[in-house]
Structure formats: structure tokens, C-alpha cells
Design an enzyme around this catalytic site. Structure first.
Site, mmCIF file in Angstrom:
data_model
loop_
_atom_site.group_PDB
_atom_site.id
_atom_site.type_symbol
_atom_site.label_atom_id
_atom_site.label_comp_id
_atom_site.label_asym_id
_atom_site.label_seq_id
_atom_site.Cartn_x
_atom_site.Cartn_y
_atom_site.Cartn_z
ATOM 1 N N HIS A 64 12.966 -56.533 29.272
ATOM 2 C CA HIS A 64 13.200 -57.228 28.000
ATOM 3 C C HIS A 64 12.842 -58.710 28.138
ATOM 4 O O HIS A 64 13.711 -59.569 28.228
ATOM 5 C CB HIS A 64 14.652 -57.056 27.549
ATOM 6 C CG HIS A 64 14.982 -55.659 27.117
ATOM 7 N ND1 HIS A 64 15.683 -54.792 27.920
ATOM 8 C CD2 HIS A 64 14.685 -54.982 25.979
ATOM 9 C CE1 HIS A 64 15.820 -53.629 27.289
ATOM 10 N NE2 HIS A 64 15.229 -53.724 26.106
ATOM 11 N N ASN A 65 11.557 -58.979 28.139
ATOM 12 C CA ASN A 65 11.056 -60.339 28.284
ATOM 13 C C ASN A 65 9.965 -60.594 27.253
ATOM 14 O O ASN A 65 9.725 -59.770 26.359
ATOM 15 C CB ASN A 65 10.545 -60.563 29.705
ATOM 16 C CG ASN A 65 9.565 -59.479 30.145
ATOM 17 O OD1 ASN A 65 8.728 -59.048 29.372
ATOM 18 N ND2 ASN A 65 9.690 -59.032 31.388
ATOM 19 N N VAL A 108 6.777 -60.615 27.544
ATOM 20 C CA VAL A 108 5.625 -59.704 27.609
ATOM 21 C C VAL A 108 5.917 -58.445 26.800
ATOM 22 O O VAL A 108 5.035 -57.923 26.104
ATOM 23 C CB VAL A 108 5.294 -59.363 29.069
ATOM 24 C CG1 VAL A 108 4.050 -58.481 29.147
ATOM 25 C CG2 VAL A 108 5.080 -60.633 29.890
ATOM 26 N N HIS A 109 7.149 -57.950 26.884
ATOM 27 C CA HIS A 109 7.529 -56.797 26.048
ATOM 28 C C HIS A 109 7.422 -57.157 24.572
ATOM 29 O O HIS A 109 6.923 -56.365 23.764
ATOM 30 C CB HIS A 109 8.954 -56.367 26.386
ATOM 31 C CG HIS A 109 9.562 -55.423 25.399
ATOM 32 N ND1 HIS A 109 9.073 -54.152 25.173
ATOM 33 C CD2 HIS A 109 10.610 -55.572 24.524
ATOM 34 C CE1 HIS A 109 9.798 -53.559 24.236
ATOM 35 N NE2 HIS A 109 10.734 -54.399 23.825
ATOM 36 N N HIS A 157 12.290 -59.442 18.058
ATOM 37 C CA HIS A 157 13.245 -58.331 17.973
ATOM 38 C C HIS A 157 14.177 -58.234 19.178
ATOM 39 O O HIS A 157 15.247 -57.629 19.081
ATOM 40 C CB HIS A 157 12.489 -57.006 17.798
ATOM 41 C CG HIS A 157 11.928 -56.458 19.070
ATOM 42 N ND1 HIS A 157 10.798 -56.988 19.677
ATOM 43 C CD2 HIS A 157 12.353 -55.448 19.865
ATOM 44 C CE1 HIS A 157 10.542 -56.314 20.778
ATOM 45 N NE2 HIS A 157 11.462 -55.377 20.930
ATOM 46 N N GLN A 172 12.588 -40.887 32.271
ATOM 47 C CA GLN A 172 11.484 -40.872 31.316
ATOM 48 C C GLN A 172 11.326 -39.517 30.630
ATOM 49 O O GLN A 172 11.016 -39.452 29.443
ATOM 50 C CB GLN A 172 10.178 -41.259 32.020
ATOM 51 C CG GLN A 172 10.084 -42.740 32.337
ATOM 52 C CD GLN A 172 10.258 -43.596 31.101
ATOM 53 O OE1 GLN A 172 9.553 -43.448 30.104
ATOM 54 N NE2 GLN A 172 11.226 -44.514 31.146
#
Length: 497
Positions: A225-226, A228-229, A265, A426
Site C-alpha cells: 500500500h504505497n 506505486v500501488h 484511494h 492468492q
């Protein structure tokens, strides 16, 4: 980074140019023995009184400043460090490399405390800022502040931006080419491509300032959650906004909200989930009454930056409030705990075939679904990109689990590195969360892009199953992609235990 250079004194006496002596704060060392009683200008430099501001002194020896930081040992009997960002101004006249000096800063520095470790005095700058700083001190003219990319990387990054609508866009490569400024560069480019700057009469300086503040409010220490995301979600949102069914129906207002919501977001995400904030009695959980805690925080943080930047200060108060409210509605839709609620509503609309994009309410609902898809679209990317994102999000989960174990808290689901693997996580995520959403999205917009995403989703799911089977055959239940993290490193927003 601060680099200290020894300040040299020119070995020969030569006249000081008039434009140097006429400048405020010009430094000259007089060789006149009548003034200082010393014939050697080198010896004068050891004395504090060997500074002349006399513009008529044409026999003075002058020096020039080098580098980003100067140790002015010849001028003072003590060490004085001069920071590159303070006390210097670019030369406004001619091309000679002399610099202004604010002597108040020199005299205000503390007494020398001896040699200091370079790691302590070194200032961490982004590569982009370091390059601009170094160009400045080499005498190059300052760059246009509206340029987002460094000149050294403009070519490669611009080539990538020309294909920003390609679903195989590699955000990791783009982030490297922009020196960690992928969110700023990508968002600014999309605002320009969609004509939002002209349509809403946006000040480009304010826009860039807002985007920089947004990027800086993401926590780079978060594996997933940075910024780049956020840039990756914004690029995916762009792909969805260009879909034929949406492109011909969405208004500039809708596009503006969609891009803003995608970029903000996860603003100021602490790197832990909502259950962690609740079980640790975090103030955010109390503030938002344990309901969509993170999403409410992201929304309020975005509103705060919008107001601070003044990006939409020229709009009416009514329009600004409407924008803030609708932005919140989009960001709150990314709450994964409300996934079934939105999915059921989306499926019901598709079954009834009553979605009308001429209706503002329906368009807003579609923007909510588009943002939800963009937020969790990693399993729909190519294997090379999807695998990187999967490892990063699992690393963040496991770090939270390590903290919970250390403080004797109940370990959250998917956060125990001893029980979970990337493949397990995943496969479950794709089966129960991603696949149902993208199947319905393909019903809504049956295009090449939606089919491509479903294709990659199936391939990636098969890839994780194959990896899981390989681990079972080898008898190795551990995932080599992860090592034990230090649980002492708590997320910034989650240290209140």
C-alpha cells in the site's frame, strides 16, 4: 545528500571583476598590506578580518564557491557548514558561477564539534532532486518547474506514457524511470490527456503541488500500500475509462472524480488492516466507529490535501462540497468488507439490464465498480507483474502477523507466515473475491480488455496452483520469498498498543 568540499583560494593575485565587487556580499581577499599589514593574500585568508567589501579594491584576490556544501575553514577559525539549500541564490546576471551568500547564516552556525560522520550530515534527497541540485551548482539554468520528469529520463518515460492505455503497462519499470515519482508523472499526464486542466481551468502549479503531496503521503515503507500501488490503480482506472461503453457516456466531471479517487484511494495507509486498528484501540477506529476505518481516513486525508493545495478554490463552494462528497463515495466503495454488497447490486442491475449511463447516479455507480476492479486487478495482470504484487501484499500481511504475535494479539487471517503461503492466499483471493467481480464486469463491458483480464486471471490461478502442488511434492511448506521481518518496526499509524 550533502557533500562537503574544501574551499580553495586562487594562488595568484588578479583583479576582481567589477560585477563581482559590485554585488552584495561579494567576497574578496585584499592583498593590500596597508589594509591588513600582511603582504601574502594566502595568510590573509586565515584571518577573520580579511574580508573586503570595497568595490574600489581592484587588487583583491577573489575565490569562487564550489559544490553543494562549503567548509569555510580559511575564513573562520572554526568549522562552518553551509547547506546547499540555504543561503545561496542562482546568479541572475551573466553566466559566471558566483553565488550569493547570506553571512547571517554563517555566523549563526554553532561552534565546531569536531568531525561528523558523513551519514549523519548527509541529507536524503530523491535522485531527481539531487540531479536538479547538482545541475544548479554546475551553472546550468534552472529548469521549468512544471517539468515532471528529469531530463535524463524524459525520453524513456515519455515512450512508456505513450502506451499508458496498454494493459501490460509495467508500473514498476515506470516508477524506476521516474525516480520514484510514478504517481505524480502518471496522474499529471492523464489530467492533460483527458483535457481536464483546460476544462476545469486548473492551475498546473497547484495541480503538481497537490499530486506531490498525495505521493508523499503514501508510506514508502509499506511493501504494497504505497504510491506505486496508487499509480498502478490510476493506470488501470484510465484503461477502464477508455472503454467504449464508458468513454462515450462519462462527463469530464466523472473522469476527474475517477482519477482523483484512484490516486488517493489508499492515502496515508498505515500498512495494517482494519481489524488490527480495532483490536489495538487505535484512534482512527474510535473516530470512525469501527466502520470502514481506513477508507474513511483515506477520503478525509484526500479532502484535506485538496483544500490545502487550493486546486479547486476557483470553483463554487457548492461544487467543491459535491466533489468531496462524491470522492468519498468512490473511495468508500473500495472497502473489501462491502464487496458482496456492491457485487450483488451490480449483478442485479445487469440481470435487469436497467443500467442507463445517461443517468448521473448510474454513472457514479459504474465509477465505483470500476475503482473496485482497478483496486484488486493485480491477479488480472501478466504473471510477471501479478507475481510481484502478490509477494508484496503477502509480505505486508506477514509483517502485521509478526507484530500481532509479538504483542500476544490474535493473529489476523492470512497474516501468519507459519500457516500461510503466497500461493494459498492468492488462490483463495482469486476464487472468492477477484473472479466473481471481473466476471460481472465482463458482462457489463464485453470488450477485448475484459476478456484479456479474465484470460490472465485464469492463467495466474493455474500458475499458483501449480506452484502449490510443487511445494507439496517437495515437502517444503515455507515460502522462500519471505524472511522474518523485525516486528519492532511498527507501522507509522499503529504504534498505540
Amino acid at each position: 545528500m550533502e557533500v562537503c568540499y574544501q574551499l580553495p583560494v586562487l594562488p595568484l593575485d588578479r583583479p576582481v571583476p567589477k560585477h563581482v565587487l559590485s554585488r552584495r556580499g561579494a567576497i574578496s581577499f585584499s592583498s593590500s598590506s596597508s589594509l591588513f599589514g600582511c603582504p601574502d593574500p594566502r595568510q590573509l585568508s586565515q584571518r577573520r578580518g580579511a574580508i573586503s567589501y570595497d568595490s574600489s579594491d581592484q587588487t583583491a584576490v577573489y575565490i569562487r564557491m564550489l559544490g553543494a556544501c562549503v567548509i569555510f575553514k580559511q575564513l573562520f577559525s572554526r568549522d562552518v557548514r553551509v547547506r546547499s539549500r540555504v543561503g545561496f541564490e542562482p546568479e541572475r546576471r551573466g553566466s559566471h558561477p558566483y553565488l550569493y551568500i547570506d553571512f547571517r547564516i554563517l555566523h549563526s552556525c554553532p561552534e565546531s564539534v569536531g568531525p561528523v560522520c558523513s551519514r549523519k550530515v548527509r541529507r536524503l534527497l530523491s535522485f531527481q532532486r539531487y540531479l536538479h541540485c547538482s545541475r544548479f551548482f554546475r551553472g546550468f539554468p534552472p529548469q521549468n518547474p512544471l517539468y515532471i520528469l528529469d531530463d535524463d529520463y524524459t525520453g524513456q518515460a515519455k515512450c512508456m506514457l505513450e502506451k499508458v492505455g496498454n494493459w501490460n503497462f509495467d508500473i514498476f519499470l515506470f516508477d524506476r524511470l521516474t525516480n520514484g515519482n510514478s504517481l505524480v508523472s502518471l496522474s499529471f499526464h492523464l489530467f492533460s490527456c483527458f483535457g481536464l486542466i483546460e476544462f476545469f481551468h486548473l492551475d498546473m502549479v497547484k495541480l503538481r503541488r497537490f499530486l506531490v503531496m498525495v505521493q508523499e503521503d503514501y508510506h514508502n515503507q509499506n511493501p504494497y500500500h504505497n504510491a506505486v500501488h496508487a499509480a498502478d490503480v490510476t493506470q488501470a482506472m484510465h484503461c477502464y475509462l477508455k472503454e467504449p461503453k464508458l468513454c462515450k457516456s462519462l462527463t469530464p466531471w466523472d473522469i476527474l472524480l475517477g482519477l482523483l479517487a484512484a490516486a488517493t484511494h489508499d492515502l496515508d495507509h498505515p500498512g495494517v488492516n482494519q481489524s488490527f486498528l480495532i483490536k489495538t484501540n487505535h484512534y482512527l477506529a474510535s473516530l470512525y466507529k469501527n466502520t470502514s476505518v481506513l477508507e474513511n481516513h483515506h477520503w478525509r486525508s484526500a479532502v484535506g490535501l485538496l483544500r490545502e493545495s487550493g486546486l479547486f478554490a476557483h470553483l463554487s463552494a457548492e461544487d467543491r462540497l459535491k466533489m468531496e462528497s462524491e470522492l468519498g463515495s468512490l473511495i468508500l466503495a473500495t472497502d473489501i468488507s462491502r464487496q458482496n454488497e456492491y457485487l450483488s447490486q451490480f449483478r442485479a442491475h445487469l440481470d435487469r439490464e436497467d443500467l442507463c449511463l445517461d443517468d448521473a447516479g448510474h454513472r457514479h455507480f459504474i465509477l465505483q465498480m470500476a475503482l473496485k476492479c482497478a483496486d484488486i486487478c493485480n491477479p488480472c495482470r501478466t504473471w510477471e507483474l501479478s507475481k510481484q504484487w502478490s509477494e508484496k501484499v503477502t509480505q505486508e500481511f506477514f509483517h502485521q502477523g509478526d507484530i500481532e504475535k509479538k504483542y500476544k494479539l490474535e493473529v489476523s487471517p492470512l497474516c501468519d507466515r507459519q500457516l500461510e503461503t503466497v500461493a494459498d492466499i492468492q488462490i483463495g483471493f482469486i476464487t472468492y473475491v477477484v473472479e466473481p467481480l471481473f466476471v460481472e464486469w465482463a458482462r457489463f463491458t464485453d470488450t477485448r480488455l475484459s476478456q484479456t483480464m479474465l484470460g490472465y486471471l485464469g492463467l495466474n490461478k493455474a500458475g499458483w496452483k501449480g506452484m502449490l502442488q510443487g511445494q507439496a511434492v517437495s515437502g517444503d511448506d515455507t515460502d522462500p520469498a519471505f524472511e522474518e521481518n523485525d516486528p519492532d518496526t511498527l507501522p507509522q499509524e499503529s504504534r498505540e498498543l
